[in-house]
Design an enzyme around this catalytic site. Structure first.
Site, PDB file in Angstrom:
ATOM      1  N   ASN A   1       0.868  -1.185   0.000  1.00 18.41           N
ATOM      2  CA  ASN A   1       0.000   0.000   0.000  1.00 18.41           C
ATOM      3  C   ASN A   1       0.901   1.231   0.000  1.00 18.41           C
ATOM      4  OD1 ASN A   1      -1.819   2.020   0.433  1.00 18.41           O
ATOM      5  ND2 ASN A   1      -2.409   1.378   2.507  1.00 18.41           N
TER       6      ASN A   1
ATOM      7  N   LYS B   1       0.008   4.163  -0.283  1.00 20.55           N
ATOM      8  CA  LYS B   1      -0.719   5.329   0.257  1.00 20.55           C
ATOM      9  C   LYS B   1      -0.580   6.507  -0.726  1.00 20.55           C
ATOM     10  CE  LYS B   1      -0.229   3.421   4.836  1.00 20.55           C
ATOM     11  NZ  LYS B   1      -0.145   3.623   6.273  1.00 20.55           N
TER      12      LYS B   1
ATOM     13  N   HIS C   1      -9.496   1.431   4.954  1.00 15.71           N
ATOM     14  CA  HIS C   1      -8.227   1.639   5.657  1.00 15.71           C
ATOM     15  C   HIS C   1      -8.468   2.638   6.792  1.00 15.71           C
ATOM     16  CE1 HIS C   1      -4.131   2.829   6.559  1.00 15.71           C
ATOM     17  NE2 HIS C   1      -3.740   1.723   5.956  1.00 15.71           N
TER      18      HIS C   1
ATOM     19  N   GLU D   1      -6.896   5.109   7.756  1.00 11.47           N
ATOM     20  CA  GLU D   1      -6.703   6.519   7.362  1.00 11.47           C
ATOM     21  C   GLU D   1      -7.957   7.063   6.680  1.00 11.47           C
ATOM     22  OE1 GLU D   1      -3.010   5.747   5.345  1.00 11.47           O
ATOM     23  OE2 GLU D   1      -2.088   5.352   7.285  1.00 11.47           O
TER      24      GLU D   1
ATOM     25  N   GLU E   1      -5.033  -4.302  11.094  1.00  6.84           N
ATOM     26  CA  GLU E   1      -4.031  -3.243  11.207  1.00  6.84           C
ATOM     27  C   GLU E   1      -4.371  -2.380  12.427  1.00  6.84           C
ATOM     28  OE1 GLU E   1      -2.116  -2.348   7.091  1.00  6.84           O
ATOM     29  OE2 GLU E   1      -3.848  -1.066   7.350  1.00  6.84           O
TER      30      GLU E   1
ATOM     31  N   GLY F   1       2.718   2.743  10.883  1.00 10.60           N
ATOM     32  CA  GLY F   1       3.740   3.772  10.695  1.00 10.60           C
ATOM     33  C   GLY F   1       4.458   4.195  11.965  1.00 10.60           C
TER      34      GLY F   1
ATOM     35  N   SER G   1       3.653  -1.585  10.634  1.00  8.11           N
ATOM     36  CA  SER G   1       5.102  -1.604  10.892  1.00  8.11           C
ATOM     37  C   SER G   1       5.758  -2.942  10.544  1.00  8.11           C
ATOM     38  CB  SER G   1       5.390  -1.223  12.343  1.00  8.11           C
ATOM     39  OG  SER G   1       4.961   0.108  12.590  1.00  8.11           O
TER      40      SER G   1
END
Ligand code: 13P
Length: 217
Positions: A8, A10, A88, A90, A148, A154, A181
């Protein structure tokens, strides 16, 4: 069946030229493998080629119409993508996507022949199982689930193997990937207990990403 390794990217990189360079650096090594590249949608058409699997990072819940700025599952399918990441964290947090939005997108993506990957996970102060129960309750059993946890994305603070095992067992017969991560040091441990990996930061570094792929193949 080899595990599924999903990159991904992003909202990276900033230009088409950089995206092409990044992709060309791994192309030969991922040909005909169970590896899916999810670049920004705008770069997909320039990168898509034979022998490599591609996915989008999001889609809309309708296939066409007066929805300025949206990109539909049918459009994504028609340019040669097989997969789409949906929900996701985000998107859930920054773009206020609800579980209902996610479920509607999944239904349309499946109808369009795409394979959805639904992201689930809790924040530090939430109960893992309460949250993921809510997040999967309207999601078809055949959909790939990427666990996740928000605090692992991250941050360098990846989830423990025990935690991921608990989540995998909770999700029973579903196919479960882990994301958060992941790097070349910890990938092997997750691959032993899951169906694959969803990789953010490490997928933007070809050397690191290829090391992870070597772990799986
Ligand atoms: P990182 O691998 O950068 O933690 O990101 C994980 C992720 O959000 C993949 O979808």
């Amino acid at each position: 069946m080899k595990p599924l390794i999903i990159a991904n990217w992003k909202c990276n990189p900033e230009t088409l030229k950089e995206a092409q360079e990044l992709f060309n650096g791994i192309k030969k090594d991922i040909e005909n493998k169970n590896v899916v590249i999810c670049p920004p949608t705008i770069f997909l058409s320039s990168l898509i080629c034979e022998g490599i699997k591609f996915g989008a990072q999001n889609c809309f819940s309708e296939n066409k119409g007066a929805y300025t700025g949206e990109i539909s599952p049918q459009m994504i399918k028609s340019i040669g993508c097989e997969y789409v990441i949906i929900g996701h964290s985000e998107r859930r947090i920054i773009f206020n996507e609800s579980n209902v939005d996610v479920s509607n997108k999944v239904i349309k993506a499946q109808q369009s022949g795409l394979i959805p990957i639904v992201c689930i996970g809790e924040s530090k102060d939430q109960n893992t199982f309460e949250i993921i129960e809510e997040q999967i309750k309207d999601i078809d059993k055949d959909v790939l689930i990427a666990y996740e946890p928000l605090w692992a994305i991250g941050t360098g603070e990846n989830a423990s193997i025990e935690k991921v095992k608990e989540v995998r067992d909770f999700l029973k017969e579903r196919k479960v990937l882990y994301g958060g991560s992941v790097n070349s040091q910890n990938a092997k441990d997750y691959l032993e207990i899951t169906d694959g990996l969803l990789i953010g930061g490490a997928s933007l570094n070809n050397e690191e990403f290829l090391k992870i792929i070597k772990t799986a193949y």
